[in-house]
Design an enzyme around this catalytic site. Structure first.
Site, PDB file in Angstrom:
ATOM      1  N   ILE A  35       0.801  -1.195   0.020  1.00 31.51           N
ATOM      2  CA  ILE A  35       0.083   0.070  -0.001  1.00 31.51           C
ATOM      3  C   ILE A  35       0.871   1.095   0.194  1.00 31.51           C
ATOM      4  O   ILE A  35       0.521   2.322  -0.404  1.00 31.51           O
ATOM      5  CB  ILE A  35      -1.032  -0.180   1.334  1.00 31.51           C
ATOM      6  CG1 ILE A  35      -2.294   0.696   0.926  1.00 31.51           C
ATOM      7  CG2 ILE A  35      -0.337   0.525   2.629  1.00 31.51           C
ATOM      8  CD1 ILE A  35      -3.344   0.480   1.886  1.00 31.51           C
ATOM      9  N   ASN A  91      11.537  -7.701   7.141  1.00 35.02           N
ATOM     10  CA  ASN A  91      11.917  -7.070   8.253  1.00 35.02           C
ATOM     11  C   ASN A  91      11.417  -8.075   9.208  1.00 35.02           C
ATOM     12  O   ASN A  91      10.311  -8.447   9.295  1.00 35.02           O
ATOM     13  CB  ASN A  91      11.126  -5.823   8.309  1.00 35.02           C
ATOM     14  CG  ASN A  91      11.565  -4.917   7.096  1.00 35.02           C
ATOM     15  OD1 ASN A  91      12.864  -4.834   6.782  1.00 35.02           O
ATOM     16  ND2 ASN A  91      10.828  -4.050   6.555  1.00 35.02           N
ATOM     17  N   GLN A  98       9.531  -3.974  11.605  1.00 34.73           N
ATOM     18  CA  GLN A  98       8.500  -4.816  11.235  1.00 34.73           C
ATOM     19  C   GLN A  98       7.171  -4.301  11.827  1.00 34.73           C
ATOM     20  O   GLN A  98       7.178  -3.932  13.038  1.00 34.73           O
ATOM     21  CB  GLN A  98       8.663  -6.251  11.812  1.00 34.73           C
ATOM     22  CG  GLN A  98       7.465  -7.285  11.237  1.00 34.73           C
ATOM     23  CD  GLN A  98       7.632  -8.739  11.766  1.00 34.73           C
ATOM     24  OE1 GLN A  98       8.515  -8.851  12.519  1.00 34.73           O
ATOM     25  NE2 GLN A  98       6.759  -9.370  11.442  1.00 34.73           N
ATOM     26  N   SER A  99       6.420  -3.856  10.876  1.00 35.45           N
ATOM     27  CA  SER A  99       5.008  -3.249  11.342  1.00 35.45           C
ATOM     28  C   SER A  99       3.877  -4.429  11.388  1.00 35.45           C
ATOM     29  O   SER A  99       2.790  -3.948  12.144  1.00 35.45           O
ATOM     30  CB  SER A  99       4.773  -1.912  10.923  1.00 35.45           C
ATOM     31  OG  SER A  99       4.513  -2.233   9.423  1.00 35.45           O
ATOM     32  N   HIS A 104       5.904 -11.460   5.972  1.00 35.98           N
ATOM     33  CA  HIS A 104       5.807 -10.984   4.538  1.00 35.98           C
ATOM     34  C   HIS A 104       7.223 -10.521   3.994  1.00 35.98           C
ATOM     35  O   HIS A 104       8.178  -9.942   4.876  1.00 35.98           O
ATOM     36  CB  HIS A 104       5.052  -9.930   4.356  1.00 35.98           C
ATOM     37  CG  HIS A 104       5.258  -8.975   5.463  1.00 35.98           C
ATOM     38  ND1 HIS A 104       4.949  -9.127   6.899  1.00 35.98           N
ATOM     39  CD2 HIS A 104       6.035  -7.607   5.484  1.00 35.98           C
ATOM     40  CE1 HIS A 104       5.408  -7.834   7.420  1.00 35.98           C
ATOM     41  NE2 HIS A 104       6.150  -7.022   6.544  1.00 35.98           N
ATOM     42  N   HIS A 106       9.371  -8.559   1.017  1.00 36.62           N
ATOM     43  CA  HIS A 106       8.967  -7.448   0.241  1.00 36.62           C
ATOM     44  C   HIS A 106       9.722  -7.625  -0.979  1.00 36.62           C
ATOM     45  O   HIS A 106      11.039  -7.538  -0.905  1.00 36.62           O
ATOM     46  CB  HIS A 106       9.604  -6.119   0.686  1.00 36.62           C
ATOM     47  CG  HIS A 106       8.843  -5.630   2.215  1.00 36.62           C
ATOM     48  ND1 HIS A 106       8.051  -4.442   2.292  1.00 36.62           N
ATOM     49  CD2 HIS A 106       8.992  -5.942   3.374  1.00 36.62           C
ATOM     50  CE1 HIS A 106       7.801  -4.131   3.512  1.00 36.62           C
ATOM     51  NE2 HIS A 106       8.201  -5.256   4.363  1.00 36.62           N
TER      52      HIS A 106
HETATM   53  P1  DGP Z   1       7.149  -4.063   7.384  1.00 33.44           P
HETATM   54  O1  DGP Z   1       7.436  -2.702   8.005  1.00 33.44           O
HETATM   55  O2  DGP Z   1       8.125  -4.887   6.806  1.00 33.44           O
HETATM   56  O3  DGP Z   1       6.051  -4.924   8.575  1.00 33.44           O
HETATM   57  O4  DGP Z   1       5.917  -3.992   6.268  1.00 33.44           O
HETATM   58  C1  DGP Z   1       4.640  -3.948   6.158  1.00 33.44           C
HETATM   59  C2  DGP Z   1       4.307  -3.294   4.868  1.00 33.44           C
HETATM   60  O5  DGP Z   1       2.810  -3.576   4.796  1.00 33.44           O
HETATM   61  C3  DGP Z   1       4.307  -1.757   4.730  1.00 33.44           C
HETATM   62  O6  DGP Z   1       5.528  -1.918   3.385  1.00 33.44           O
HETATM   63  C4  DGP Z   1       2.858  -1.391   4.282  1.00 33.44           C
HETATM   64  C5  DGP Z   1       2.095  -2.701   4.142  1.00 33.44           C
HETATM   65  N1  DGP Z   1       0.586  -2.598   4.486  1.00 33.44           N
HETATM   66  C6  DGP Z   1       0.205  -2.116   5.647  1.00 33.44           C
HETATM   67  N2  DGP Z   1      -0.891  -2.146   5.504  1.00 33.44           N
HETATM   68  C7  DGP Z   1      -1.503  -2.575   4.255  1.00 33.44           C
HETATM   69  C8  DGP Z   1      -2.746  -2.928   3.763  1.00 33.44           C
HETATM   70  O7  DGP Z   1      -3.940  -2.445   4.403  1.00 33.44           O
HETATM   71  N3  DGP Z   1      -2.720  -3.144   2.549  1.00 33.44           N
HETATM   72  C9  DGP Z   1      -1.531  -3.447   1.889  1.00 33.44           C
HETATM   73  N4  DGP Z   1      -1.529  -3.699   0.244  1.00 33.44           N
HETATM   74  N5  DGP Z   1      -0.275  -3.063   2.176  1.00 33.44           N
HETATM   75  C10 DGP Z   1      -0.135  -2.643   3.672  1.00 33.44           C
END
Ligand code: DGP
Length: 119
Positions: A35, A91, A98-99, A104, A106
């Site tokens: 996103i 991450n 990591q969020s 996942h 990337h």
């Molecule tokens: P990380 O920091 O590695 O946990 O990355 C989480 C990623 O998830 C971040 O790049 C944005 C993505 N993300 C968060 N919420 C959503 C969502 O609702 N939809 C999509 N497609 N991506 C999301």
């Protein structure tokens, strides 16, 4: 669905409860556009099964871990960056920022990248 968590954002994407631009899926993994892309091409590849982070992977998850890596070639081909190259980043934990706590990777590309990845 087995091995899913009710309130996990990415489990909800797997179940289709939250919309996402899914570009690839099979019985083991789902790949969808990030996103907040950090590069011209940025797709997340996640296991269907809920596993919170790399640190929580167990020996019995070996096949799932392999499926995540195997999906990169198919996803890169769909994105048109298989030949030009790409990076696949996980991450894990606080220092890595990591969020979302559902594993996942990337997959990013579509531009020349530098190394090391931090200034
Ligand atoms: P990380 O920091 O590695 O946990 O990355 C989480 C990623 O998830 C971040 O790049 C944005 C993505 N993300 C968060 N919420 C959503 C969502 O609702 N939809 C999509 N497609 N991506 C999301």
């Amino acid at each position: 669905m087995k091995h899913q968590e009710a309130d996990c954002l990415f489990c909800r994407i797997v179940r289709g409860e939250i919309p996402a631009k899914v570009i690839y899926r099979n019985e083991h993994v789902v790949a969808f556009r990030d996103i907040t892309p950090v590069a011209p091409k940025h797709v997340l590849i996640i296991p269907v099964r809920h596993i919170s982070s790399l640190s929580e992977l167990q020996p019995e998850d070996e096949a799932i871990a392999g499926q995540i890596l195997l999906a990169t070639g198919a996803v890169a081909e769909i994105l048109g960056i298989k030949a030009s190259g790409y990076r696949f980043v996980f991450n894990s934990g606080a220092d890595a920022m990591q969020s979302v706590f559902h594993i996942h990777g990337h997959l990013i590309g579509g531009q020349q990248m530098g190394w090391p990845p931090f200034p």
